[in-house]
Design a protein around this motif. Structure first.
Motif, mmCIF file in Angstrom:
data_model
loop_
_atom_site.group_PDB
_atom_site.id
_atom_site.type_symbol
_atom_site.label_atom_id
_atom_site.label_comp_id
_atom_site.label_asym_id
_atom_site.label_seq_id
_atom_site.Cartn_x
_atom_site.Cartn_y
_atom_site.Cartn_z
ATOM 1 N N VAL A 13 -53.170 99.513 -31.024
ATOM 2 C CA VAL A 13 -53.413 99.497 -29.578
ATOM 3 C C VAL A 13 -52.805 100.772 -29.005
ATOM 4 O O VAL A 13 -51.889 100.746 -28.193
ATOM 5 N N LEU A 14 -53.278 101.898 -29.488
ATOM 6 C CA LEU A 14 -52.863 103.204 -29.010
ATOM 7 C C LEU A 14 -54.120 104.021 -28.759
ATOM 8 O O LEU A 14 -55.230 103.534 -28.951
ATOM 9 N N LEU A 15 -53.943 105.251 -28.342
ATOM 10 C CA LEU A 15 -55.085 106.096 -28.005
ATOM 11 C C LEU A 15 -55.283 107.170 -29.060
ATOM 12 O O LEU A 15 -54.325 107.790 -29.522
ATOM 13 N N SER A 16 -56.538 107.406 -29.408
ATOM 14 C CA SER A 16 -56.854 108.513 -30.313
ATOM 15 C C SER A 16 -56.872 109.815 -29.522
ATOM 16 O O SER A 16 -56.900 109.822 -28.290
ATOM 17 N N ARG A 17 -56.887 110.924 -30.228
ATOM 18 C CA ARG A 17 -56.945 112.223 -29.551
ATOM 19 C C ARG A 17 -58.240 112.359 -28.752
ATOM 20 O O ARG A 17 -58.262 112.926 -27.655
ATOM 21 N N THR A 18 -59.328 111.852 -29.302
ATOM 22 C CA THR A 18 -60.611 111.919 -28.590
ATOM 23 C C THR A 18 -60.562 111.104 -27.308
ATOM 24 O O THR A 18 -61.047 111.545 -26.254
ATOM 25 N N GLU A 19 -59.963 109.928 -27.368
ATOM 26 C CA GLU A 19 -59.856 109.091 -26.170
ATOM 27 C C GLU A 19 -58.983 109.752 -25.115
ATOM 28 O O GLU A 19 -59.280 109.695 -23.917
ATOM 29 N N MET A 20 -57.916 110.400 -25.540
ATOM 30 C CA MET A 20 -57.061 111.115 -24.590
ATOM 31 C C MET A 20 -57.828 112.223 -23.884
ATOM 32 O O MET A 20 -57.654 112.443 -22.674
ATOM 33 N N LYS A 21 -58.679 112.916 -24.630
ATOM 34 C CA LYS A 21 -59.460 113.993 -24.012
ATOM 35 C C LYS A 21 -60.391 113.442 -22.932
ATOM 36 O O LYS A 21 -60.604 114.074 -21.896
ATOM 37 N N VAL A 22 -60.961 112.255 -23.181
ATOM 38 C CA VAL A 22 -61.825 111.631 -22.175
ATOM 39 C C VAL A 22 -61.012 111.274 -20.944
ATOM 40 O O VAL A 22 -61.443 111.495 -19.803
ATOM 41 N N LEU A 23 -59.814 110.729 -21.148
ATOM 42 C CA LEU A 23 -58.979 110.304 -20.025
ATOM 43 C C LEU A 23 -58.383 111.476 -19.264
ATOM 44 O O LEU A 23 -58.000 111.322 -18.095
ATOM 45 N N ASP A 24 -58.312 112.638 -19.892
ATOM 46 C CA ASP A 24 -57.693 113.801 -19.243
ATOM 47 C C ASP A 24 -58.401 114.194 -17.953
ATOM 48 O O ASP A 24 -57.778 114.772 -17.054
ATOM 49 N N ARG A 25 -59.685 113.884 -17.833
ATOM 50 C CA ARG A 25 -60.399 114.255 -16.600
ATOM 51 C C ARG A 25 -59.932 113.440 -15.399
ATOM 52 O O ARG A 25 -60.154 113.816 -14.254
ATOM 53 N N TYR A 26 -59.279 112.316 -15.661
ATOM 54 C CA TYR A 26 -58.737 111.482 -14.586
ATOM 55 C C TYR A 26 -57.226 111.611 -14.441
ATOM 56 O O TYR A 26 -56.663 111.215 -13.438
ATOM 57 N N ARG A 27 -56.566 112.123 -15.450
ATOM 58 C CA ARG A 27 -55.113 112.025 -15.558
ATOM 59 C C ARG A 27 -54.381 112.772 -14.447
ATOM 60 O O ARG A 27 -54.755 113.880 -14.073
ATOM 61 N N ARG A 28 -53.322 112.167 -13.944
ATOM 62 C CA ARG A 28 -52.452 112.827 -12.971
ATOM 63 C C ARG A 28 -51.420 113.622 -13.738
ATOM 64 O O ARG A 28 -50.700 113.101 -14.567
ATOM 65 N N THR A 29 -51.328 114.925 -13.474
ATOM 66 C CA THR A 29 -50.429 115.799 -14.216
ATOM 67 C C THR A 29 -49.192 116.188 -13.433
ATOM 68 O O THR A 29 -48.250 116.727 -13.988
ATOM 69 N N ALA A 30 -49.179 115.943 -12.134
ATOM 70 C CA ALA A 30 -47.998 116.256 -11.323
ATOM 71 C C ALA A 30 -47.851 115.175 -10.280
ATOM 72 O O ALA A 30 -48.824 114.629 -9.790
ATOM 73 N N GLY A 31 -46.618 114.891 -9.917
ATOM 74 C CA GLY A 31 -46.400 113.782 -8.984
ATOM 75 C C GLY A 31 -45.481 114.144 -7.849
ATOM 76 O O GLY A 31 -45.001 115.260 -7.710
ATOM 77 N N SER A 32 -45.223 113.137 -7.011
ATOM 78 C CA SER A 32 -44.350 113.262 -5.869
ATOM 79 C C SER A 32 -43.029 112.596 -6.168
ATOM 80 O O SER A 32 -42.856 111.896 -7.166
ATOM 81 N N VAL A 33 -42.080 112.781 -5.265
ATOM 82 C CA VAL A 33 -40.851 112.024 -5.316
ATOM 83 C C VAL A 33 -41.098 110.723 -4.578
ATOM 84 O O VAL A 33 -41.220 110.699 -3.350
ATOM 85 N N ARG A 34 -41.234 109.649 -5.331
ATOM 86 C CA ARG A 34 -41.489 108.356 -4.715
ATOM 87 C C ARG A 34 -40.202 107.543 -4.748
ATOM 88 O O ARG A 34 -39.620 107.337 -5.797
ATOM 89 N N LEU A 35 -39.758 107.085 -3.593
ATOM 90 C CA LEU A 35 -38.485 106.393 -3.519
ATOM 91 C C LEU A 35 -38.607 104.915 -3.778
ATOM 92 O O LEU A 35 -37.811 104.313 -4.460
ATOM 93 N N ARG A 36 -39.626 104.275 -3.205
ATOM 94 C CA ARG A 36 -39.761 102.838 -3.390
ATOM 95 C C ARG A 36 -41.176 102.396 -3.067
ATOM 96 O O ARG A 36 -41.910 103.109 -2.414
ATOM 97 N N SER A 37 -41.528 101.197 -3.511
ATOM 98 C CA SER A 37 -42.785 100.564 -3.179
ATOM 99 C C SER A 37 -42.480 99.199 -2.604
ATOM 100 O O SER A 37 -41.525 98.535 -3.010
ATOM 101 N N VAL A 38 -43.294 98.772 -1.651
ATOM 102 C CA VAL A 38 -43.105 97.445 -1.063
ATOM 103 C C VAL A 38 -44.427 96.706 -1.086
ATOM 104 O O VAL A 38 -45.478 97.293 -1.251
#
Length: 205
Positions: A180-205
């Motif tokens: 139940v892991l990802l192959s390299r090919t599957e990762m390449k498909v997901l890369d078009r959606y992947r978030r590569t940079a984020g924000s400083v998130r303090l909390r969620s409610v």
């Protein structure tokens, strides 16, 4: 918050052209849940449509927005795609003085420019809707593929015969133990959606 699996047991049964017993349904659901968690962790996104309230630390806008009014602030909303923004508060005070560009929220005034907050970035609370509905088909397919690998071959065994000699491997020749892991090919498909940079998130409610 417990997120739903990115594909259903019924979807998996249809793709495989089989009917699950109750025990197999429970196993398939557990594997789909695991595969969905792995895909979400790789993509750094919740993926499914939801509305959340998060708090971020405001920052100055990037170079592409040097023409914005003096004191403009910016936050990056980490969940994509951003569908709608319902409410924005800066240090607890509601404001309508903002605009959105994809996942970037800009505020026309930043209270840290004057005392007493001159040296402290303001906190921005944002309530927004994000994610896909329905889940993109290629993402759902990858989740089902990852789950099915364990259903059909739970030990991850691969055998081959060369020159009359049979050899059995616990992992593929590439060295990837897919399970139940990802192959390299599957990762390449997901890369078009992947978030590569984020924000400083303090909390969620």
């Amino acid at each position: 918050m417990v997120l739903p699996a990115l594909a259903t047991v019924a979807d998996l049964a249809t793709i495989l052209g089989r009917t699950f017993t109750p025990q197999q349904e429970a196993q398939a659901q557990a594997l789909l849940d695991q595969a969905s968690s792995i895909v979400r962790a790789y993509m750094r996104l919740d993926i499914t449509r939801a509305t959340t309230t998060d708090t971020f630390t405001m920052r100055a806008p990037g170079r592409q927005h040097l023409g914005t009014p003096f004191g403009c602030g910016q936050v990056t909303l980490p969940q994509r795609p951003v569908v709608d923004v319902f409410a924005v508060k800066v240090d607890g005070t509601a404001t309508q003085d903002w605009w959105l560009e994809q996942d970037q929220l800009y505020l026309r005034s930043a209270p840290w420019l004057g005392p007493p907050g001159a040296h402290q970035a303001p906190q921005v609370e944002v309530t927004y809707t994000h994610g896909w509905d329905p889940v993109p088909g290629d993402i759902a397919a990858i989740v089902m593929q990852a789950a099915n690998r364990v259903l059909v071959n739970p030990s991850g065994i691969r055998s081959e015969t060369v020159g009359g000699i049979s050899t059995t491997y616990l992992v593929p020749a590439t060295g990837e133990n897919l399970a139940v892991l990802l192959s390299r090919t599957e990762m390449k498909v997901l890369d078009r959606y992947r978030r590569t940079a984020g924000s400083v998130r303090l909390r969620s409610v």
